[in-house]
Design a protein around this motif. Structure first.
Motif, PDB file in Angstrom:
ATOM      1  N   SER A   1       0.818  -1.214   0.000  1.00 43.06           N
ATOM      2  CA  SER A   1       0.000   0.000   0.000  1.00 43.06           C
ATOM      3  C   SER A   1       0.851   1.263   0.000  1.00 43.06           C
ATOM      4  O   SER A   1       0.369   2.339  -0.355  1.00 43.06           O
ATOM      5  N   SER A   2       2.143   1.118   0.357  1.00 43.14           N
ATOM      6  CA  SER A   2       3.021   2.289   0.310  1.00 43.14           C
ATOM      7  C   SER A   2       3.269   2.739  -1.128  1.00 43.14           C
ATOM      8  O   SER A   2       3.759   3.848  -1.359  1.00 43.14           O
ATOM      9  N   LEU A   3       2.919   1.872  -2.101  1.00 43.89           N
ATOM     10  CA  LEU A   3       3.070   2.242  -3.506  1.00 43.89           C
ATOM     11  C   LEU A   3       2.029   3.263  -3.952  1.00 43.89           C
ATOM     12  O   LEU A   3       2.154   3.832  -5.034  1.00 43.89           O
ATOM     13  N   LEU A   4       1.009   3.487  -3.140  1.00 44.05           N
ATOM     14  CA  LEU A   4      -0.031   4.441  -3.517  1.00 44.05           C
ATOM     15  C   LEU A   4       0.551   5.814  -3.808  1.00 44.05           C
ATOM     16  O   LEU A   4       0.251   6.432  -4.826  1.00 44.05           O
ATOM     17  N   ALA A   5       1.394   6.298  -2.894  1.00 41.84           N
ATOM     18  CA  ALA A   5       1.978   7.629  -3.081  1.00 41.84           C
ATOM     19  C   ALA A   5       2.902   7.633  -4.289  1.00 41.84           C
ATOM     20  O   ALA A   5       2.901   8.582  -5.080  1.00 41.84           O
ATOM     21  N   TRP A   6       3.702   6.557  -4.443  1.00 38.43           N
ATOM     22  CA  TRP A   6       4.628   6.483  -5.577  1.00 38.43           C
ATOM     23  C   TRP A   6       3.867   6.526  -6.888  1.00 38.43           C
ATOM     24  O   TRP A   6       4.230   7.246  -7.824  1.00 38.43           O
ATOM     25  N   ARG A   7       2.797   5.748  -6.977  1.00 39.02           N
ATOM     26  CA  ARG A   7       2.020   5.699  -8.206  1.00 39.02           C
ATOM     27  C   ARG A   7       1.362   7.046  -8.504  1.00 39.02           C
ATOM     28  O   ARG A   7       1.265   7.459  -9.664  1.00 39.02           O
ATOM     29  N   ALA A   8       0.931   7.725  -7.460  1.00 33.49           N
ATOM     30  CA  ALA A   8       0.308   9.032  -7.662  1.00 33.49           C
ATOM     31  C   ALA A   8       1.298  10.018  -8.270  1.00 33.49           C
ATOM     32  O   ALA A   8       0.932  10.888  -9.067  1.00 33.49           O
TER      33      ALA A   8
END
Length: 430
Positions: free
Chosen positions: A171-178
């Motif tokens: 779920s930490s990928l959310l910020a990266w993907r954004a």
């Protein structure tokens, strides 16, 4: 009291991110495709013509390079892809029903390629280049899927990623993907020729050239204003050069034929593919059609000129220039020529060679240490290779000869120091 207050806010934010991730990326939240279209696509998966096209496209995308362990079964996964954040093993993509993609539907595959999500809706780590593959058309994705489904199934369970916290939390990928990922199929530019658009599609999408040839920031994101402007490949410590052919570009002065020749045979009048690029030529670009290689060349030649570099200070050769000249005369000149002119079709020139004069000496140092091994291709089945000198030359000597090459004839590149040679000497080789 303040410490507990801060912890409470942090926990609240993490819970919020987790809930947002579940809401955005839960299974089922995918772009809806008409049922009739899905049925028609499923019916085509055994079409021999589609499978053959998928085999070609999988080669262009260099899929086997990551999804095949050294000495292992093709496409069965297992190869560990090292990143600055930890190791990510590539998965098995043969049609094995238990350990591969045997139970995947085309919708599952399309979601992975286009949206960077797994079969269960989980976020995929961007070591899988979905930031580029999202541009692949649905028809091409269907062909690749048909090809993978036609392969013999290999029972080989996937390994777990070796990522440190917090990178291990998907779920930490959310910020990266954004910040760094925008899904969307390639849209042709109507102001450009069909050939340019084909080249752009291959370079930006299936060929995923940006993933190596663009600078990454500390978080692993590609810098958008540095498109194909060169960058160091993380962990591998090879420099992927600027691909611009206009003034200021890393391939300035390269003709379209030079690019086509390199992609087809691994060798051109301006240079030879070494390091990771040799693997790309061997596994991928030599298998491209002449038309597709030409389209790539057209696209690269149309990249804009780079901003002029700041005016350099007065050029001065390093103090070890004479020592480097002696080493060059003894170890290098017989092949590369006294004036760095090389031998056409056999040994690459060093005078004006972009691999030599790039912003970093990394590639030149590693070639001296490890040797230069050009790919064996159908167009050049028995290439001449350069022997390694790691056992013969000290760090001081390698720095001296590399600096001589980078600062002789028409070359006016910066110096490399022995300490950097020592660091590169101990960089693991994949």
């Amino acid at each position: 009291m303040k410490r507990w207050w801060r912890r409470g806010i942090l926990v609240f934010l993490l819970l919020g991110i987790a809930l947002l991730g579940w809401w955005l990326f839960a299974p089922g939240r995918v772009q809806q495709v008409p049922a009739a279209q899905r049925e028609a696509e499923a019916a085509k998966l055994r079409d021999p013509a589609l499978i053959a096209r998928g085999e070609y496209l999988a080669a262009v995308g260099d899929c086997a390079a990551c999804h095949t362990e050294r000495g292992g079964q093709r496409y069965a996964g297992g190869r560990v892809l090292a990143t600055p954040f930890g190791d990510v093993p590539a998965p098995n993509i043969t049609p094995d029903p238990e350990t591969g993609i045997g139970q995947w539907s085309f919708e599952d595959f399309w979601r992975a390629l286009h949206e960077g999500k797994g079969r269960g809706g989980e976020l995929l780590y961007p070591v899988f280049s979905y930031t580029s593959f999202t541009k692949v058309t649905r028809d091409d994705a269907l062909a690749i899927f048909a090809w993978l489904k036609s392969l013999p199934p290999v029972h080989q369970p996937d390994r777990e990623p070796g990522l440190a916290f917090p990178y291990s939390v998907r779920s930490s990928l959310l910020a990266w993907r954004a910040l760094y990922f925008k899904p969307g199929v390639y849209r042709p530019d109507p102001a450009r020729s069909p050939e340019w658009n084909r080249g752009a599609y291959l370079v930006q999408g299936l060929g995923h050239c940006n993933e190596c040839h663009t600078t990454r920031n500390a978080w692993g994101g590609l810098e958008p204003d540095r498109h194909l402007a060169g960058g160091t490949i993380p962990v591998q410590d090879w420099y992927a050069p600027d691909l611009g052919t206009q003034p200021g570009g890393g391939l300035a002065g390269w003709s379209g034929q030079d690019i086509v020749d390199l992609l087809k045979t691994g060798q051109s009048a301006r240079g030879v593919a070494f390091g990771p690029m040799a693997d790309v030529v061997r596994n991928s670009t030599q298998h491209m059609s002449d038309a597709d290689r030409q389209a790539v060349a057209v696209y690269l030649q149309a990249l804009p000129a780079r901003a002029a570099a700041p005016a350099p200070a007065a050029f001065a050769q390093v103090a070890s220039h004479a020592q480097g000249g002696e080493l060059y005369a003894r170890q290098c000149a017989a092949c590369h020529g006294k004036q760095g002119e090389g031998v056409p079709g056999v040994y690459p020139p060093l005078d004006g060679n972009s691999s030599v004069t790039g912003p970093t000496a990394t590639n030149a140092v590693r070639s001296v240490l490890l040797g230069g091994f050009a790919p064996a291709t159908a167009g050049n089945p028995r290439p001449y290779s350069m022997p390694p000198f790691a056992q013969q030359l000290s760090d001081d000597e390698v720095a001296a000869v590399v600096n001589y090459i980078r600062q002789s004839w028409s070359n006016r590149a910066s110096a490399v120091w022995p300490a950097e040679v020592g660091r590169l000497r101990h960089t693991p080789v994949d």
